[in-house]
Design a protein around this motif. Structure first.
Motif, mmCIF file in Angstrom:
data_model
loop_
_atom_site.group_PDB
_atom_site.id
_atom_site.type_symbol
_atom_site.label_atom_id
_atom_site.label_comp_id
_atom_site.label_asym_id
_atom_site.label_seq_id
_atom_site.Cartn_x
_atom_site.Cartn_y
_atom_site.Cartn_z
ATOM 1 N N GLY A 95 0.812 -1.207 0.000
ATOM 2 C CA GLY A 95 0.000 0.000 0.000
ATOM 3 C C GLY A 95 0.849 1.262 0.000
ATOM 4 N N ALA A 96 2.060 1.146 0.559
ATOM 5 C CA ALA A 96 2.945 2.307 0.615
ATOM 6 C C ALA A 96 3.799 2.424 -0.646
ATOM 7 N N GLY A 97 3.567 1.524 -1.605
ATOM 8 C CA GLY A 97 4.250 1.663 -2.895
ATOM 9 C C GLY A 97 5.492 0.813 -3.090
ATOM 10 N N TRP A 98 5.795 -0.063 -2.140
ATOM 11 C CA TRP A 98 6.959 -0.935 -2.303
ATOM 12 C C TRP A 98 6.685 -1.991 -3.372
ATOM 13 N N ALA A 99 7.729 -2.347 -4.104
ATOM 14 C CA ALA A 99 7.691 -3.523 -4.983
ATOM 15 C C ALA A 99 8.245 -4.689 -4.171
ATOM 16 N N LEU A 100 7.476 -5.765 -4.098
ATOM 17 C CA LEU A 100 7.843 -6.881 -3.221
ATOM 18 C C LEU A 100 8.124 -8.137 -4.034
ATOM 19 N N GLY A 101 9.241 -8.802 -3.713
ATOM 20 C CA GLY A 101 9.593 -10.025 -4.424
ATOM 21 C C GLY A 101 10.010 -11.131 -3.480
ATOM 22 N N ILE A 102 9.878 -12.365 -3.964
ATOM 23 C CA ILE A 102 10.358 -13.534 -3.239
ATOM 24 C C ILE A 102 11.617 -14.033 -3.931
ATOM 25 N N ALA A 103 12.674 -14.272 -3.154
ATOM 26 C CA ALA A 103 13.897 -14.891 -3.665
ATOM 27 C C ALA A 103 14.163 -16.095 -2.772
ATOM 28 N N THR A 104 13.786 -17.273 -3.248
ATOM 29 C CA THR A 104 13.858 -18.456 -2.381
ATOM 30 C C THR A 104 14.590 -19.599 -3.057
ATOM 31 N N ASN A 105 15.351 -20.345 -2.260
ATOM 32 C CA ASN A 105 15.974 -21.578 -2.736
ATOM 33 C C ASN A 105 15.031 -22.737 -2.467
ATOM 34 N N GLY A 106 14.871 -23.610 -3.439
ATOM 35 C CA GLY A 106 14.033 -24.789 -3.226
ATOM 36 C C GLY A 106 13.426 -25.252 -4.534
ATOM 37 N N ALA A 107 12.662 -26.341 -4.445
ATOM 38 C CA ALA A 107 11.974 -26.864 -5.623
ATOM 39 C C ALA A 107 10.740 -26.006 -5.887
ATOM 40 N N GLY A 108 10.432 -25.813 -7.170
ATOM 41 C CA GLY A 108 9.343 -24.923 -7.541
ATOM 42 C C GLY A 108 8.003 -25.355 -6.991
ATOM 43 N N ASP A 109 7.700 -26.661 -7.081
ATOM 44 C CA ASP A 109 6.353 -27.081 -6.685
ATOM 45 C C ASP A 109 6.094 -26.831 -5.200
ATOM 46 N N ILE A 110 7.079 -27.161 -4.354
ATOM 47 C CA ILE A 110 6.796 -26.997 -2.924
ATOM 48 C C ILE A 110 6.836 -25.525 -2.509
ATOM 49 N N GLN A 111 7.757 -24.746 -3.069
ATOM 50 C CA GLN A 111 7.819 -23.336 -2.650
ATOM 51 C C GLN A 111 6.541 -22.603 -3.065
ATOM 52 N N ARG A 112 6.062 -22.896 -4.260
ATOM 53 C CA ARG A 112 4.831 -22.235 -4.720
ATOM 54 C C ARG A 112 3.594 -22.754 -3.966
ATOM 55 N N ALA A 113 3.610 -24.037 -3.611
ATOM 56 C CA ALA A 113 2.482 -24.574 -2.831
ATOM 57 C C ALA A 113 2.408 -23.896 -1.464
ATOM 58 N N LYS A 114 3.575 -23.667 -0.852
ATOM 59 C CA LYS A 114 3.591 -23.011 0.462
ATOM 60 C C LYS A 114 3.136 -21.551 0.351
ATOM 61 N N LEU A 115 3.626 -20.867 -0.678
ATOM 62 C CA LEU A 115 3.231 -19.457 -0.866
ATOM 63 C C LEU A 115 1.721 -19.341 -1.052
ATOM 64 N N ALA A 116 1.148 -20.264 -1.815
ATOM 65 C CA ALA A 116 -0.292 -20.209 -2.067
ATOM 66 C C ALA A 116 -1.063 -20.554 -0.801
#
Ligand SMILES: [Mg+2]
Length: 214
Positions: A95-116
């Motif tokens: 809301g304050a205008g920051w651009a936010l990103g995730i930089a994570t090590n791991g397998a795609g399926d599990i990291q995305r499943a956790k984020l969701a």
């Protein structure tokens, strides 16, 4: 302004999620209680599909390792929780205008499943997972890719928030980012170059960012 975040043990309590899953798995397979320790020890730092070949053998299971991996991905996604204040804080930063990103090590399926499952995925402009890119933190290219997914460039500066002194803090500093370390109960190791800011947890990390000029 750009802020990149590590996922495991920074935004979500992976350690507690792993323990919770291991407990349920051991119970569901009627394994001896010591199996919980075996699982947590083997998967403490990271978990990849190939780790389940050895884990299945160590537990005396005849399951296909691929099936065990999928059971793990589904179960961990259900087990992980955000640290208190994480989601609300990220929403405030957006809301304050920051651009936010995730930089994570791991397998795609599990990291995305956790984020969701944790409800975090919609809060980020860009999500970079090492297993999908073929590069891992501390390599500069992962930070570069995460910044690019946020429509930003490392040359414009920004922050990296994480719990790992080498991959998150060391890698981000070398990539030209400012560094914000979440302790989550640990002490900074003597002799290691300190990050720009050290805080107890993610809620305090977000407070620090809120105090910075966007
Ligand atoms: Mg981490």
């Amino acid at each position: 302004m750009l802020a990149l975040f590590d996922l495991d043990n920074t935004l979500i309590d992976r350690s507690a999620g792993l323990e919770h899953w291991a407990r349920g798995f051991v119970r569901s397979r009627s394994l001896p209680q010591e199996a919980e320790t075996v699982i947590c020890d083997r998967l403490r730092d990271r978990a990849h599909p190939q780790d389940f070949v050895g884990l299945g053998a160590a537990l005396g299971l005849s399951d296909d390792p691929g099936n065990l991996w999928h059971e793990y991905v589904d179960g961990i996604a259900r087990s992980v929780r955000c640290f208190p204040g994480a989601r609300e804080g990220l929403e405030a930063l957006r809301g304050a205008g920051w651009a936010l990103g995730i930089a994570t090590n791991g397998a795609g399926d599990i990291q995305r499943a956790k984020l969701a499952a944790a409800g975090l995925a919609p809060l980020f402009d860009g999500i970079c997972v090492s297993g999908e890119l073929g590069v891992r933190k501390p390599e500069r290219r992962l930070f570069e890719a995460a910044a690019a997914e946020c429509g930003a460039s490392l040359s414009a500066g920004g922050w990296m928030v994480g719990d790992n002194p080498e991959t998150d803090m060391g890698g981000a500093r070398a990539a030209g980012l400012r560094t914000l370390w979440v302790a989550n109960g640990r002490e900074w190791a003597d002799g290691l170059r300190e990050p720009d800011v050290m805080v107890p947890g993610i809620a305090e990390a977000i407070e620090v960012l809120q105090g910075k000029t966007v």
